[in-house]
Design a protein around this motif. Structure first.
Motif, PDB file in Angstrom:
ATOM      1  N   LYS A  37      46.817  47.751  43.946  1.00 25.28           N
ATOM      2  CA  LYS A  37      45.932  47.804  45.106  1.00 25.28           C
ATOM      3  C   LYS A  37      44.567  48.368  44.712  1.00 25.28           C
ATOM      4  O   LYS A  37      43.529  47.891  45.183  1.00 25.28           O
ATOM      5  CB  LYS A  37      46.551  48.660  46.211  1.00 25.28           C
ATOM      6  CG  LYS A  37      47.763  48.035  46.869  1.00 25.28           C
ATOM      7  CD  LYS A  37      48.306  48.922  47.980  1.00 25.28           C
ATOM      8  CE  LYS A  37      49.521  48.284  48.646  1.00 25.28           C
ATOM      9  NZ  LYS A  37      50.064  49.142  49.727  1.00 25.28           N
ATOM     10  N   GLU A  97      42.724  45.642  42.968  1.00 24.68           N
ATOM     11  CA  GLU A  97      42.185  44.668  43.913  1.00 24.68           C
ATOM     12  C   GLU A  97      40.928  45.203  44.586  1.00 24.68           C
ATOM     13  O   GLU A  97      40.012  44.448  44.920  1.00 24.68           O
ATOM     14  CB  GLU A  97      43.231  44.313  44.974  1.00 24.68           C
ATOM     15  CG  GLU A  97      44.417  43.522  44.434  1.00 24.68           C
ATOM     16  CD  GLU A  97      43.981  42.189  43.857  1.00 24.68           C
ATOM     17  OE1 GLU A  97      43.015  41.595  44.375  1.00 24.68           O
ATOM     18  OE2 GLU A  97      44.598  41.736  42.876  1.00 24.68           O
ATOM     19  N   ARG A 153      38.167  44.522  42.279  1.00 27.55           N
ATOM     20  CA  ARG A 153      37.826  43.095  42.344  1.00 27.55           C
ATOM     21  C   ARG A 153      36.918  42.801  43.535  1.00 27.55           C
ATOM     22  O   ARG A 153      35.968  42.011  43.426  1.00 27.55           O
ATOM     23  CB  ARG A 153      39.094  42.260  42.456  1.00 27.55           C
ATOM     24  CG  ARG A 153      39.875  42.090  41.174  1.00 27.55           C
ATOM     25  CD  ARG A 153      40.982  41.071  41.359  1.00 27.55           C
ATOM     26  NE  ARG A 153      40.434  39.787  41.770  1.00 27.55           N
ATOM     27  CZ  ARG A 153      41.165  38.812  42.314  1.00 27.55           C
ATOM     28  NH1 ARG A 153      42.444  38.989  42.525  1.00 27.55           N
ATOM     29  NH2 ARG A 153      40.613  37.674  42.657  1.00 27.55           N
ATOM     30  N   LYS A 154      37.199  43.444  44.685  1.00 27.82           N
ATOM     31  CA  LYS A 154      36.364  43.227  45.873  1.00 27.82           C
ATOM     32  C   LYS A 154      34.940  43.707  45.624  1.00 27.82           C
ATOM     33  O   LYS A 154      33.977  43.077  46.059  1.00 27.82           O
ATOM     34  CB  LYS A 154      36.972  43.954  47.075  1.00 27.82           C
ATOM     35  CG  LYS A 154      38.218  43.297  47.632  1.00 27.82           C
ATOM     36  CD  LYS A 154      37.906  41.915  48.196  1.00 27.82           C
ATOM     37  CE  LYS A 154      39.147  41.285  48.795  1.00 27.82           C
ATOM     38  NZ  LYS A 154      38.859  39.906  49.286  1.00 27.82           N
TER      39      LYS A 154
END
Length: 213
Positions: A79, A82, A85-86
């Motif tokens: 998480k 991620e 990545r955002k």
């Protein structure tokens, strides 16, 4: 920082964080700094300074390491990955604090090798490019135009002004909200949302009211 490893770790955090969890702590194996100078291939005129055909290039750093937690914590670490990545997808302005620090940077690359044998870490390499934001008076002009538009509305009849107010709809922002998301939900263009609200696309604060209609 001392409680999480001090100088032994590398911090990456958005310049305009959306929540208290908006940071990533990377245990680095390497930090490779790179700086370039762009040299023009045009012939240099005799007796003129050589810097007339050269200019500073980019500064970047590639940090290789891992997000590390306790045994069995890989789902939580994924998480966090991620979230990084955002930041990259949204070209969020971030700060890097490590052996080399960039107060203003953009994540330009992420490499995560697949390894099924790790139970407490997510290995990855993050490349960041240093950026320097230029000052601009665009925002001031936009605010000025917005005020002029409001003045024109109030010059109409009382009945029309009442209808205009009743048509306005605002929502309170939550983490992850974007103009694009609002445009799909309320069937309004992103350009119109930018005109109504004073916040830049990538820096919408959490907990503020945004006009969507």
């Amino acid at each position: 920082m001392a409680e999480t490893g001090g100088k032994d770790v590398t911090w990456i955090t958005p310049v305009n964080p959306g929540s208290k969890e908006s940071y990533a702590i990377l245990w680095p194996d390497s930090e490779d700094f790179s700086e370039t100078v762009n040299v023009n291939e045009t012939a240099v005129i005799k007796h003129t300074p050589i810097n007339t055909v050269t200019q500073a290039g980019t500064e970047s750093i590639s940090v290789g390491g891992a997000l590390i937690g306790e045994d069995g914590s890989v789902p939580t670490l994924v998480k966090k990955f991620e979230r990084i990545r955002k930041w990259a997808e949204n070209t969020a302005e971030v700060s890097l604090i490590g052996q080399t620090s960039f107060p203003h940077a953009i994540i330009s690359g992420i490499d995560k090798p697949h390894d099924t044998y790790l139970t407490n870490q997510v290995p990855l390499t993050i490349t960041l490019q240093k950026v320097d934001w230029a000052d601009s008076n665009v925002k001031k002009k936009a605010n000025s135009s917005k005020n002029k538009g409001k003045a024109k509305k109030t010059s109409g009849s009382g009945h029309k002004q009442k209808n205009s107010k009743s048509a306005v709809k605002t929502v309170t922002t939550k983490p992850g909200d974007t103009y694009y998301k609002f445009s799909l939900k309320y069937n309004v263009s992103v350009a119109q949302l930018r005109k109504w609200n004073k916040y830049p696309d990538r820096s919408i604060p959490v907990g503020v009211k945004i006009r969507v209609k």
